[in-house]
Write a protein that holds these residues in place. Structure first.
Motif, PDB file in Angstrom:
ATOM      1  N   SER A 134      -7.333  -3.524  -3.329  1.00  0.00           N
ATOM      2  CA  SER A 134      -6.360  -4.357  -3.791  1.00  0.00           C
ATOM      3  C   SER A 134      -4.858  -3.313  -4.150  1.00  0.00           C
ATOM      4  O   SER A 134      -4.955  -2.556  -4.924  1.00  0.00           O
ATOM      5  CB  SER A 134      -6.661  -5.361  -4.781  1.00  0.00           C
ATOM      6  N   ALA A 135      -3.518  -3.790  -3.131  1.00  0.00           N
ATOM      7  CA  ALA A 135      -2.913  -2.719  -3.568  1.00  0.00           C
ATOM      8  C   ALA A 135      -1.946  -2.954  -4.733  1.00  0.00           C
ATOM      9  O   ALA A 135      -1.288  -2.695  -5.967  1.00  0.00           O
ATOM     10  CB  ALA A 135      -1.942  -2.739  -2.770  1.00  0.00           C
TER      11      ALA A 135
ATOM     12  N   LEU B 243       1.210  -1.048  -0.143  1.00  0.00           N
ATOM     13  CA  LEU B 243       0.080  -0.022   0.056  1.00  0.00           C
ATOM     14  C   LEU B 243       0.807   1.016  -0.049  1.00  0.00           C
ATOM     15  O   LEU B 243       0.724   1.914  -0.356  1.00  0.00           O
ATOM     16  CB  LEU B 243      -0.662  -0.478   1.378  1.00  0.00           C
TER      17      LEU B 243
ATOM     18  N   ASN C  59      -7.917  -5.547   2.390  1.00  0.00           N
ATOM     19  CA  ASN C  59      -6.800  -5.420   1.206  1.00  0.00           C
ATOM     20  C   ASN C  59      -7.083  -7.173   0.432  1.00  0.00           C
ATOM     21  O   ASN C  59      -7.339  -7.887   1.110  1.00  0.00           O
ATOM     22  CB  ASN C  59      -5.626  -5.405   1.951  1.00  0.00           C
ATOM     23  N   LYS C  60      -6.531  -7.479  -0.437  1.00  0.00           N
ATOM     24  CA  LYS C  60      -6.341  -7.641  -1.397  1.00  0.00           C
ATOM     25  C   LYS C  60      -7.842  -8.820  -2.445  1.00  0.00           C
ATOM     26  O   LYS C  60      -8.102  -9.757  -1.785  1.00  0.00           O
ATOM     27  CB  LYS C  60      -5.676  -9.629  -0.603  1.00  0.00           C
TER      28      LYS C  60
ATOM     29  N   VAL D  81      -4.776  -3.079   8.237  1.00  0.00           N
ATOM     30  CA  VAL D  81      -5.304  -3.473   7.232  1.00  0.00           C
ATOM     31  C   VAL D  81      -5.038  -4.918   7.235  1.00  0.00           C
ATOM     32  O   VAL D  81      -4.148  -5.507   7.929  1.00  0.00           O
ATOM     33  CB  VAL D  81      -3.321  -3.378   6.488  1.00  0.00           C
TER      34      VAL D  81
END
Length: 491
Positions: free
Chosen positions: A322-323, A175, A293-294, A244
């Motif tokens: 989503s990074a 991120l 995330n993801k 996160v």
């Protein structure tokens, strides 16, 4: 490979002051040239200054000893010695200075913020500066003071607006890399990040904030488990804390809610003292944001949809991102900028710094006399001036010892000892010097003038106390290695 060092111990040694010069001007056809000894220069100080180009304490890890230069001794013909140069040590923004007992001495935040780690020693006065109505041509000069020595602990606490919290491999570094221009190390194994990564996020408008990840947070981090305790200090200054959460983890017993609860327990267990000192309040009062995330992984999206309503009930903003696929980043960026802006506006405005002048009372003695607990019947004289005068006295010069006795008497030390019931022969300690005390008679202008470097009170048992006699007979000390006051005679 560069290393990140956020805690070091330094040994600061300021420069010694130069000795004053004892000199008499000698020139043909000028038989009464008079004293012309110059003053010694002041020793250099050791100063810590915040530099925005410095981001780690690595230099002090390899070179912990810092010594400033000494002042030069005075010379004849009224030539003063040069002052020693200050040693400026550049430190990162957010450096906290602690003493050996753990007490905070300074919190260095903001470019140019300065702290004097060790003060340079004063230079000694030459005999030209010691001329008075009683002493037309002093045959002595004052010694320079030794520079201060201190051991200090430096701790770096990152100055970031948003702190990213999460288990190892949650995607914090990813991120940081996509939200800012920072390029941290990213890999698919736990504890890839061994140091906080700091990045600057620009929303494209007027909002600019800094973001940092805190590596190694696991259950028990506040008690020293893993690497978390080493880096928890870096979240103390953060305005917003962002959880996160790895929604694609396959570890048994792991889910977004349990991960957040585990980290919140660690934050509650870690209670930094600095947060309240700098006006940031307790960590539990900081705004929270949850980043799922993801979500580019199908199973992760399903889990995010499942836990999002329960997280929203806690009153925390929840964002799905989503990074890797760059999904949801723009919305997250603007939301974080808004949180930071609101938190900054809610903080009380710091009052402008104004110089504070505290005049010393006219009756301020500048010293105190107390009973010596280790020596029955003895006394200890404490004070900046009397202790400095003792350090600056050349005890192998009778006139210098007599001058010290005059100064102590004018300050009121003799009267205070008499008031406290000091008996003749009582041990009296000033600084690192202990002597037997007896009341003296004949001070200052009442003393007949004798030869240079002599004092009649040190030669007559009827007119001098045992204190000065013992000092002159036994004390042969120098405060540092610059040598004694220089004697000059220009032909």
């Amino acid at each position: 490979m560069s290393r990140f060092v956020d805690r070091v111990t330094i040994h600061a040694h300021a420069g010694n002051g130069g000795h004053g010069c004892s000199s008499v001007h000698r020139e043909k056809f000028k038989p009464l040239g008079g004293p012309d000894g110059g003053n010694g220069g002041h020793g250099g100080s050791v100063r810590l200054v915040v530099d925005p180009q410095v981001h780690t304490l690595l230099d002090f890890h390899f070179r912990p000893h810092a010594k400033a230069s000494n002042g030069k001794p005075g010379m004849g013909a009224n030539r003063n010695g040069a002052n020693g140069e200050d040693l400026v040590l550049k430190v990162p923004d957010g450096t906290v200075v602690l003493d050996t007992d753990g007490r905070m001495l300074a919190d260095l935040v903001g470019e140019g913020t300065e702290f004097v780690a060790a003060e340079g020693g004063r230079g000694g006065l030459g005999n030209a500066a010691l001329v008075s109505r009683a002493r037309k041509a002093p045959g002595f000069a004052l010694l320079g003071e030794g520079g201060a020595e201190r051991d200090l602990l430096l701790e770096l606490k990152s100055v970031a607006d948003v702190g990213l919290l999460g288990f190892p491999s949650a995607g914090k570094s990813s991120l940081v890399s996509v939200l800012s221009a920072a390029k941290p190390k990213i890999a698919d194994y736990p504890f890839t990040t061994l140091a906080p990564n700091l990045g600057v996020v620009n929303t494209g408008g007027t909002d600019v904030f800094t973001i940092a990840d805190v590596p190694g947070l696991i259950p028990g981090a506040a008690d020293g488990k893993g690497l978390g305790l080493e880096f928890l200090r870096h979240i103390e200054r953060c305005a917003v804390l962002a959880h996160v959460v790895d929604c694609a983890t396959l570890e048994p017993g792991r889910d977004p809610l349990s991960d957040i609860d585990a980290l919140e327990a660690e934050l509650a267990a870690y209670q930094p003292a600095l947060a309240n000192d700098v006006g940031l309040g307790d960590l539990s009062e900081r705004p929270r944001v949850v980043i799922l995330n993801k979500i580019d992984v199908p199973d992760a999206q399903e889990l995010a949809d499942l836990v999002k309503p329960e997280l929203a009930q806690r009153g925390w903003p929840v964002f799905e991102v989503s990074a890797v696929a760059h999904k949801g980043l723009e919305q997250l960026t603007y939301a974080l900028a808004k949180q930071v802006r609101e938190y900054r506006d809610a903080q009380p405005k710091a009052a402008p710094r104004r110089p504070v002048i505290r005049p010393v009372a006219i009756d301020e003695s500048g010293f105190e006399v107390i009973a010596d607990p280790t020596n029955p019947g003895g006394f200890i004289v404490r004070g900046v001036r009397p202790e400095r005068w003792v350090r600056q006295t050349q005890f192998d010069n009778d006139e210098a010892v007599g001058y010290l006795a005059d100064r102590l008497n004018r300050l009121g030390v003799e009267d205070e000892l008499t008031k406290l019931g000091a008996e003749p022969g009582a041990p009296v300690t000033i600084g690192d010097m202990t002597f037997e005390w007896e009341p003296t008679v004949g001070m200052g202008d009442d003393v007949p003038i004798t030869g240079r470097g002599t004092d009649i009170r040190l030669e007559s048992n009827d007119r001098i106390g045992a204190a000065e006699r013992k000092l002159a007979r036994k004390a042969r000390r120098q405060p540092h290695d610059l040598g004694g006051p220089q004697e000059h005679g220009d032909d």
